[in-house]
Design a protein around this motif. Structure first.
Motif, PDB file in Angstrom:
ATOM      1  N   ASN A  24      -1.208  12.905   8.847  1.00 48.95           N
ATOM      2  CA  ASN A  24      -0.168  13.969   9.150  1.00 48.95           C
ATOM      3  C   ASN A  24       0.965  13.665   8.975  1.00 48.95           C
ATOM      4  O   ASN A  24       1.623  14.362   9.081  1.00 48.95           O
ATOM      5  N   GLN A  25       1.064  12.861   8.598  1.00 53.54           N
ATOM      6  CA  GLN A  25       2.934  12.478   7.666  1.00 53.54           C
ATOM      7  C   GLN A  25       3.602  12.187   8.685  1.00 53.54           C
ATOM      8  O   GLN A  25       4.279  12.823   8.824  1.00 53.54           O
ATOM      9  N   LYS A  26       3.243  11.120  10.014  1.00 57.75           N
ATOM     10  CA  LYS A  26       3.979  11.396  10.723  1.00 57.75           C
ATOM     11  C   LYS A  26       4.916  10.459  10.551  1.00 57.75           C
ATOM     12  O   LYS A  26       6.566  10.372  10.665  1.00 57.75           O
ATOM     13  N   TYR A  27       4.916   9.059   9.646  1.00 62.50           N
ATOM     14  CA  TYR A  27       6.121   8.197   9.079  1.00 62.50           C
ATOM     15  C   TYR A  27       6.043   8.362   8.057  1.00 62.50           C
ATOM     16  O   TYR A  27       5.868   8.770   7.125  1.00 62.50           O
ATOM     17  N   ASP A  28       7.215   7.651   7.154  1.00 55.34           N
ATOM     18  CA  ASP A  28       7.720   7.669   5.722  1.00 55.34           C
ATOM     19  C   ASP A  28       6.757   6.879   5.045  1.00 55.34           C
ATOM     20  O   ASP A  28       5.468   6.575   5.864  1.00 55.34           O
ATOM     21  N   GLU A  29       6.528   7.455   4.176  1.00 56.71           N
ATOM     22  CA  GLU A  29       5.338   7.105   2.798  1.00 56.71           C
ATOM     23  C   GLU A  29       5.381   5.642   2.456  1.00 56.71           C
ATOM     24  O   GLU A  29       6.561   5.282   2.581  1.00 56.71           O
ATOM     25  N   GLN A  30       4.568   5.482   2.325  1.00 57.87           N
ATOM     26  CA  GLN A  30       4.475   3.618   1.731  1.00 57.87           C
ATOM     27  C   GLN A  30       3.683   3.689   1.357  1.00 57.87           C
ATOM     28  O   GLN A  30       2.483   4.649   0.663  1.00 57.87           O
ATOM     29  N   ILE A  31       3.903   3.058  -0.249  1.00 58.89           N
ATOM     30  CA  ILE A  31       3.219   2.576  -0.907  1.00 58.89           C
ATOM     31  C   ILE A  31       1.931   1.243  -0.570  1.00 58.89           C
ATOM     32  O   ILE A  31       2.381   0.438   0.186  1.00 58.89           O
TER      33      ILE A  31
ATOM     34  N   MET B 215     -13.505  -7.868  -8.280  1.00 58.27           N
ATOM     35  CA  MET B 215     -12.489  -7.071  -7.735  1.00 58.27           C
ATOM     36  C   MET B 215     -11.759  -6.457  -7.593  1.00 58.27           C
ATOM     37  O   MET B 215     -11.241  -6.703  -9.344  1.00 58.27           O
ATOM     38  N   LYS B 216     -11.228  -5.643  -7.676  1.00 60.63           N
ATOM     39  CA  LYS B 216     -10.091  -4.360  -7.683  1.00 60.63           C
ATOM     40  C   LYS B 216      -9.346  -4.086  -7.124  1.00 60.63           C
ATOM     41  O   LYS B 216      -8.741  -3.887  -6.076  1.00 60.63           O
ATOM     42  N   TYR B 217      -7.973  -4.065  -7.721  1.00 55.01           N
ATOM     43  CA  TYR B 217      -6.842  -3.634  -7.062  1.00 55.01           C
ATOM     44  C   TYR B 217      -6.699  -2.244  -7.062  1.00 55.01           C
ATOM     45  O   TYR B 217      -6.699  -2.349  -8.381  1.00 55.01           O
ATOM     46  N   TRP B 218      -5.514  -1.817  -6.576  1.00 54.04           N
ATOM     47  CA  TRP B 218      -4.575  -0.405  -6.726  1.00 54.04           C
ATOM     48  C   TRP B 218      -4.509   0.647  -6.084  1.00 54.04           C
ATOM     49  O   TRP B 218      -4.074  -0.439  -4.937  1.00 54.04           O
ATOM     50  N   ILE B 219      -3.471   1.717  -5.824  1.00 56.67           N
ATOM     51  CA  ILE B 219      -2.375   1.621  -5.101  1.00 56.67           C
ATOM     52  C   ILE B 219      -2.272   3.067  -4.273  1.00 56.67           C
ATOM     53  O   ILE B 219      -3.578   3.514  -5.506  1.00 56.67           O
ATOM     54  N   GLU B 220      -1.750   3.563  -3.739  1.00 57.74           N
ATOM     55  CA  GLU B 220      -1.983   4.451  -3.081  1.00 57.74           C
ATOM     56  C   GLU B 220      -0.605   5.127  -2.063  1.00 57.74           C
ATOM     57  O   GLU B 220      -1.005   4.068  -1.613  1.00 57.74           O
ATOM     58  N   SER B 221      -0.475   6.444  -1.736  1.00 53.40           N
ATOM     59  CA  SER B 221       0.036   6.539  -1.211  1.00 53.40           C
ATOM     60  C   SER B 221      -0.405   6.556   0.529  1.00 53.40           C
ATOM     61  O   SER B 221      -1.767   6.153   0.935  1.00 53.40           O
ATOM     62  N   SER B 222       0.505   6.088   1.743  1.00 51.02           N
ATOM     63  CA  SER B 222      -0.894   6.142   3.018  1.00 51.02           C
ATOM     64  C   SER B 222      -0.525   7.547   2.964  1.00 51.02           C
ATOM     65  O   SER B 222      -1.943   7.962   4.208  1.00 51.02           O
ATOM     66  N   TYR B 223      -0.034   8.454   2.729  1.00 48.23           N
ATOM     67  CA  TYR B 223      -0.419   9.477   3.502  1.00 48.23           C
ATOM     68  C   TYR B 223      -2.023   9.919   2.325  1.00 48.23           C
ATOM     69  O   TYR B 223      -2.795  10.811   3.435  1.00 48.23           O
ATOM     70  N   ASP B 224      -2.553   9.371   1.769  1.00 46.29           N
ATOM     71  CA  ASP B 224      -3.743   9.567   1.326  1.00 46.29           C
ATOM     72  C   ASP B 224      -4.401   9.471   2.283  1.00 46.29           C
ATOM     73  O   ASP B 224      -6.441   9.522   1.900  1.00 46.29           O
ATOM     74  N   SER B 225      -4.610   7.732   2.871  1.00 49.17           N
ATOM     75  CA  SER B 225      -5.607   7.252   3.624  1.00 49.17           C
ATOM     76  C   SER B 225      -4.969   6.920   5.109  1.00 49.17           C
ATOM     77  O   SER B 225      -5.891   6.781   5.850  1.00 49.17           O
ATOM     78  N   GLU B 226      -4.091   6.673   5.333  1.00 49.52           N
ATOM     79  CA  GLU B 226      -3.735   5.926   6.210  1.00 49.52           C
ATOM     80  C   GLU B 226      -2.822   6.791   7.132  1.00 49.52           C
ATOM     81  O   GLU B 226      -3.041   6.829   8.847  1.00 49.52           O
ATOM     82  N   ASP B 227      -1.710   8.314   6.535  1.00 48.60           N
ATOM     83  CA  ASP B 227      -1.611   8.086   7.718  1.00 48.60           C
ATOM     84  C   ASP B 227      -1.717  10.011   7.570  1.00 48.60           C
ATOM     85  O   ASP B 227      -0.697  10.311   6.913  1.00 48.60           O
TER      86      ASP B 227
END
Length: 65
Positions: free
Chosen positions: A15-22, A1-13
């Motif tokens: 269109n950058q409609k909401y504030d960026e999340q980790i 198993m491997k974990y990582w972090i990314e910006s919500s703008y990279d994969s979930e949002d």
């Protein structure tokens, strides 16, 4: 198993409609795939703290295996 972090703008949002999340992501392998396991508001300096935590978890997992 491997974990990582990314910006919500990279994969979930894309269109950058909401504030960026980790976003904390885990790769459970071929059978399950990747899953978002947590999201946190992006505050100044928090990304560096999460990078340290995730790197530590990944290192500890390698030591167990």
């Amino acid at each position: 198993m491997k974990y990582w972090i990314e910006s919500s703008y990279d994969s979930e949002d894309l269109n950058q409609k909401y504030d960026e999340q980790i976003v904390v992501v885990a790769d459970y392998g071929d059978d399950i795939g990747t899953k978002t396991i947590a999201t946190f508001p992006k505050n100044k300096g928090i990304k560096k703290e999460f990078e340290y935590l995730i790197n530590r978890i990944n290192r500890d997992i390698k030591e167990v295996i």
